[in-house]
Design a protein around this motif. Structure first.
Motif, PDB file in Angstrom:
ATOM      1  N   UNK A  71       0.990  -1.019   0.035  1.00 41.27           N
ATOM      2  CA  UNK A  71      -0.337   0.143   0.077  1.00 41.27           C
ATOM      3  C   UNK A  71       0.670   2.023  -0.349  1.00 41.27           C
ATOM      4  N   UNK A  72       1.910   1.329   0.591  1.00 37.74           N
ATOM      5  CA  UNK A  72       2.927   2.634   0.600  1.00 37.74           C
ATOM      6  C   UNK A  72       2.650   2.923  -0.832  1.00 37.74           C
ATOM      7  N   UNK A  73       3.470   1.521  -1.678  1.00 35.88           N
ATOM      8  CA  UNK A  73       4.161   2.146  -3.343  1.00 35.88           C
ATOM      9  C   UNK A  73       2.235   2.356  -3.949  1.00 35.88           C
ATOM     10  N   UNK A  74       1.670   2.103  -3.755  1.00 37.27           N
ATOM     11  CA  UNK A  74       0.449   1.823  -4.031  1.00 37.27           C
ATOM     12  C   UNK A  74      -0.107   4.150  -4.181  1.00 37.27           C
ATOM     13  N   UNK A  75      -0.163   4.468  -2.885  1.00 39.80           N
ATOM     14  CA  UNK A  75      -1.025   5.359  -2.337  1.00 39.80           C
ATOM     15  C   UNK A  75       0.527   6.111  -2.418  1.00 39.80           C
ATOM     16  N   UNK A  76       1.295   6.358  -2.633  1.00 43.20           N
ATOM     17  CA  UNK A  76       2.669   7.926  -2.726  1.00 43.20           C
ATOM     18  C   UNK A  76       2.032   7.268  -3.818  1.00 43.20           C
ATOM     19  N   UNK A  77       2.639   6.750  -5.221  1.00 41.73           N
ATOM     20  CA  UNK A  77       2.651   5.993  -6.877  1.00 41.73           C
ATOM     21  C   UNK A  77       1.001   6.839  -7.563  1.00 41.73           C
ATOM     22  N   UNK A  78      -0.119   6.178  -6.503  1.00 45.49           N
ATOM     23  CA  UNK A  78      -1.731   7.194  -7.222  1.00 45.49           C
ATOM     24  C   UNK A  78      -1.382   8.555  -6.662  1.00 45.49           C
ATOM     25  N   UNK A  79      -0.958   9.903  -5.512  1.00 44.18           N
ATOM     26  CA  UNK A  79      -0.826  10.457  -5.585  1.00 44.18           C
ATOM     27  C   UNK A  79      -0.631  11.060  -6.293  1.00 44.18           C
ATOM     28  N   UNK A  80       0.832  10.736  -7.245  1.00 47.18           N
ATOM     29  CA  UNK A  80       1.695  11.260  -7.928  1.00 47.18           C
ATOM     30  C   UNK A  80       0.661  11.459  -9.412  1.00 47.18           C
ATOM     31  N   UNK A  81       0.189  10.334 -10.130  1.00 42.61           N
ATOM     32  CA  UNK A  81      -0.255   9.881 -11.392  1.00 42.61           C
ATOM     33  C   UNK A  81      -1.927  10.745 -10.939  1.00 42.61           C
ATOM     34  N   UNK A  82      -2.031  11.134 -10.183  1.00 39.03           N
ATOM     35  CA  UNK A  82      -3.484  12.099  -9.867  1.00 39.03           C
ATOM     36  C   UNK A  82      -3.044  13.363  -9.806  1.00 39.03           C
ATOM     37  N   UNK A  83      -1.858  14.044  -9.491  1.00 36.79           N
ATOM     38  CA  UNK A  83      -1.639  14.751  -9.895  1.00 36.79           C
ATOM     39  C   UNK A  83      -1.313  15.045 -11.529  1.00 36.79           C
ATOM     40  N   UNK A  84      -0.612  14.276 -12.281  1.00 42.45           N
ATOM     41  CA  UNK A  84      -1.021  13.813 -13.957  1.00 42.45           C
ATOM     42  C   UNK A  84      -1.271  14.105 -14.546  1.00 42.45           C
ATOM     43  N   UNK A  85      -2.522  12.966 -13.730  1.00 42.60           N
ATOM     44  CA  UNK A  85      -3.711  13.401 -14.630  1.00 42.60           C
ATOM     45  C   UNK A  85      -5.132  14.513 -14.637  1.00 42.60           C
ATOM     46  N   UNK A  86      -4.967  15.463 -13.443  1.00 42.32           N
ATOM     47  CA  UNK A  86      -5.467  16.595 -12.941  1.00 42.32           C
ATOM     48  C   UNK A  86      -5.168  17.532 -14.068  1.00 42.32           C
ATOM     49  N   UNK A  87      -4.117  17.587 -14.523  1.00 41.11           N
ATOM     50  CA  UNK A  87      -2.751  18.459 -15.743  1.00 41.11           C
ATOM     51  C   UNK A  87      -3.507  17.996 -17.226  1.00 41.11           C
ATOM     52  N   UNK A  88      -3.546  17.023 -17.217  1.00 39.02           N
ATOM     53  CA  UNK A  88      -4.036  16.284 -18.583  1.00 39.02           C
ATOM     54  C   UNK A  88      -5.385  16.351 -18.621  1.00 39.02           C
ATOM     55  N   UNK A  89      -6.145  16.448 -17.798  1.00 40.11           N
ATOM     56  CA  UNK A  89      -7.640  16.528 -18.010  1.00 40.11           C
ATOM     57  C   UNK A  89      -8.220  17.913 -18.221  1.00 40.11           C
ATOM     58  N   UNK A  90      -7.345  18.393 -17.369  1.00 39.37           N
ATOM     59  CA  UNK A  90      -8.133  20.124 -16.989  1.00 39.37           C
ATOM     60  C   UNK A  90      -8.039  20.272 -18.971  1.00 39.37           C
ATOM     61  N   UNK A  91      -6.493  19.943 -19.180  1.00 38.40           N
ATOM     62  CA  UNK A  91      -5.632  21.030 -20.527  1.00 38.40           C
ATOM     63  C   UNK A  91      -6.932  20.364 -21.237  1.00 38.40           C
ATOM     64  N   UNK A  92      -7.120  19.717 -21.260  1.00 40.34           N
ATOM     65  CA  UNK A  92      -7.927  18.463 -22.975  1.00 40.34           C
ATOM     66  C   UNK A  92      -8.872  19.467 -22.635  1.00 40.34           C
ATOM     67  N   UNK A  93      -9.940  19.600 -21.223  1.00 38.57           N
ATOM     68  CA  UNK A  93     -11.360  21.284 -21.570  1.00 38.57           C
ATOM     69  C   UNK A  93     -11.180  22.129 -22.044  1.00 38.57           C
ATOM     70  N   UNK A  94     -10.174  23.044 -21.286  1.00 39.11           N
ATOM     71  CA  UNK A  94      -9.678  23.495 -22.446  1.00 39.11           C
ATOM     72  C   UNK A  94      -9.327  23.791 -23.688  1.00 39.11           C
ATOM     73  N   UNK A  95      -8.595  22.756 -24.099  1.00 38.50           N
ATOM     74  CA  UNK A  95      -9.015  22.982 -25.639  1.00 38.50           C
ATOM     75  C   UNK A  95     -10.027  23.066 -26.049  1.00 38.50           C
TER      76      UNK A  95
END
Length: 596
Positions: free
Chosen positions: A181-205
């Motif tokens: 779970x340590x790996x899961x949680x810490x990597x998922x927090x990093x992954x969520x930041x990436x997903x959020x930036x990409x998702x909002x950028x697609x909406x703006x496009x």
């Protein structure tokens, strides 16, 4: 598709970074089972909440949401009730608190607090382990099918979808098995930041490239209206004729009836509590009951806006610029491919790599969460209990590695046999979970319900859901749900009434610790007789009001980014105002009244 060197570099850096982070912190997980599966209950509630949201932001589900938004427009905001998405509201209002008060490691172990340690309780634990493993295999197959279809379009090498899926599975499985779970949680927090930036950028496009007039010209009347009657009343004739066939195959012409069925199934399922998967494990991994409730509430708050910015952005780009091409293809078009087609055609270089990395992150989060949640049931409730109760801590962790690997192999096997994401999604959320609802609802809310009732309710529901495709071929899982519910409910009640109630001490201890509301009168009287100062502190009326407001809050959070992307400013302002008002109400009537 031919990715640029910049896109491939971004994807490569992301994959290497995820793997390195997961392996780097894996030493924390190897101390013992509590550290491996629950991260020692040391991770802050907000990190667990973001991790949980990341695990739900899956690529297969996002592909499905884009196809639903394309076909049904704003009315697609209601369709995630099939999962049901509002189970997070039930969890945040009261069920996460109840579950966390048990202070156990797994859902199967929780049953000891409810039913004691007799033969019936052992049967209960066995059937929950079976359910956890079967559902985990289903989720793995679901993820396998989604990532394969996605990767085959984007990556430049001429490999089959299944080959791509196998490669990505190998990378994810390595850091999950190693790091727990340590790996899961810490990597998922990093992954969520990436997903959020990409998702909002697609909406703006999408906002910049598509006008409201273009959307109106590409869609039938009513597409941009969130409300509906009994009939769907969306006619795509002349725009994209094959969409009408899609609506018919989805059985959503009578959308009013379908949403009522989703609501009926969803409320019962939500009251049953979380199934034994990653959602439950994150609740059990929180530091306290109050933090468990806050963690569940955060999931909806952080997940919906970025996810639906991406969904709506890709949808309108596909509608306006790909509509004629889809019309020309006729009935041969695969609507689950709208997401990758839209990214392929409309997202600029550099951002494409980030977006693909974000969607890979979504996939890896889902797989990681499922892989971390299921093995604990076998290791803790079967292997440790019956085979090696005195083994050292390292042995249990190594067995967890092996069980995770076996689950991946079996899940891949099922994934290879499936043809559609929708097939496995409907089976998991409609049929399999349908057999889960009755017994798990009764365990919280009825004192007389006992271990044998739970066992027979679960086993009858599980067997009925597994046999459903054979006995009722072609039946929509939503319409099969009442049948599964009736079978499971009959097994639960007959099994309960034909056997003795649980021991009074077990029931009193459970009630004193968890303090549930429902039909608990005799047990409450016994507890008060032994301790006149005991305060059950139950408030079902307040909880029900908060649930209704919470469901409205969720719909506002879904509709808000869609209205933003399609540039309906009046409707967006109304959704924003309602989101603020419901948030204020929930703060006053739920958050401020949480206790440990």
């Amino acid at each position: 598709m031919s990715l640029s060197w910049l896109d491939l570099l971004v994807i490569g850096i992301y994959l290497a970074g995820t793997l390195a982070l997961g392996i780097y912190i894996s030493k924390l997980a190897s101390r013992d089972m509590n550290a491996y599966f629950l991260a020692g209950k040391e991770i802050p509630w907000w990190a667990l909440g973001v991790s949980n949201a990341s695990g739900m932001f899956d690529i297969a589900g996002t592909m499905w949401l884009v196809s639903m938004c394309f076909v049904y427009g704003l009315k697609s905001a209601w369709l995630p009730w099939v999962w049901p998405i509002f189970n997070q509201v039930f969890l945040m209002v009261y069920l996460s608190v109840w579950l966390r008060r048990s202070n156990v490691m797994t859902g199967a172990q929780w049953l000891q607090t409810r039913f004691g340690t007799g033969k019936g309780a052992e049967l209960c634990q066995l059937v929950v382990v079976i359910f956890a493993i079967v559902s985990a295999i289903g989720f793995i197959a679901y993820a396998f099918k989604g990532i394969g279809k996605f990767a085959a379009i984007f990556f430049p090498w001429q490999l089959s979808p299944d080959t791509y899926a196998l490669i990505i599975f190998a990378v994810t499985t390595l850091y999950v098995i190693k790091g727990g779970m340590y790996s899961v949680v810490f990597t998922e927090v990093m992954q969520f930041v990436i997903m959020t930036v990409a998702a909002v950028a697609v909406g703006i496009i999408a906002i910049n490239l598509v006008s409201p007039e273009q959307i109106q010209a590409a869609t039938p009347p009513g597409w941009d209206n969130i409300w509906f009657g009994w009939q769907l009343e969306l006619n795509w004739q002349g725009l994209i004729d094959s969409v009408n066939d899609k609506i018919q195959s989805d059985s959503l012409e009578l959308i009013g009836l379908m949403v009522m069925m989703m609501l009926f199934k969803g409320v019962l399922f939500s009251m049953a509590g979380p199934v034994p998967n990653y959602d439950m494990q994150r609740i059990l991994a929180t530091r306290s009951p109050k933090e468990a409730a806050k963690m569940s509430g955060l999931v909806s708050l952080v997940m919906f806006f970025p996810r639906y910015m991406m969904v709506a952005g890709l949808t309108v780009l596909a509608l306006v610029y790909m509509g004629p091409e889809i019309q020309a293809q006729g009935g041969a078009f695969d609507f689950e491919q709208i997401l990758p087609y839209a990214i392929n055609n409309f997202v600029p270089v550099g951002l494409t790599g980030l977006l693909i990395a974000g969607l890979l992150a979504a996939f890896m989060s889902t797989l990681a969460a499922s892989l971390n949640a299921a093995p604990v049931y076998f290791v803790n409730d079967i292997y440790k209990r019956y085979f090696r109760p005195d083994a050292d801590k390292g042995t249990y962790v190594r067995v967890s590695y092996l069980v995770s690997l076996v689950l991946v192999v079996v899940g891949i096997g099922f994934g290879l046999m499936l043809s559609s994401i929708n097939d496995i999604m409907q089976w998991i959320f409609g049929a399999l979970f349908g057999g889960y609802a009755a017994a798990n609802l009764l365990k919280w809310h009825w004192w007389r319900f006992n271990a044998y009732g739970y066992f027979w309710g679960m086993i009858s529901g599980l067997l009925a859901s597994l046999c459903l495709p054979l006995l009722m071929p072609g039946t929509h899982p939503l319409f099969a749900f009442p049948v599964l519910l009736a079978i499971s409910l009959a097994g639960s009640i007959i099994g309960t009434l034909m056997t003795q109630p649980e021991q009074e001490q077990v029931l009193c201890d459970f009630y004193r610790q968890v303090r549930p509301w429902g039909v608990w009168g005799p047990v409450r009287d016994n507890v008060l007789a032994a301790d006149a100062d005991f305060d059950p502190d139950t408030h079902p009326g307040r909880d029900m009001v908060n649930i209704l407001v919470g469901m409205a809050w969720q719909i506002c959070l879904v509709a808000l980014p869609i209205y933003l992307v399609i540039q309906q400013w009046t409707e967006m302002a109304v959704a924003l105002l309602l989101a603020v008002l419901t948030s204020w109400f929930l703060k006053k009537n739920w958050l401020d009244k949480l206790k440990d």
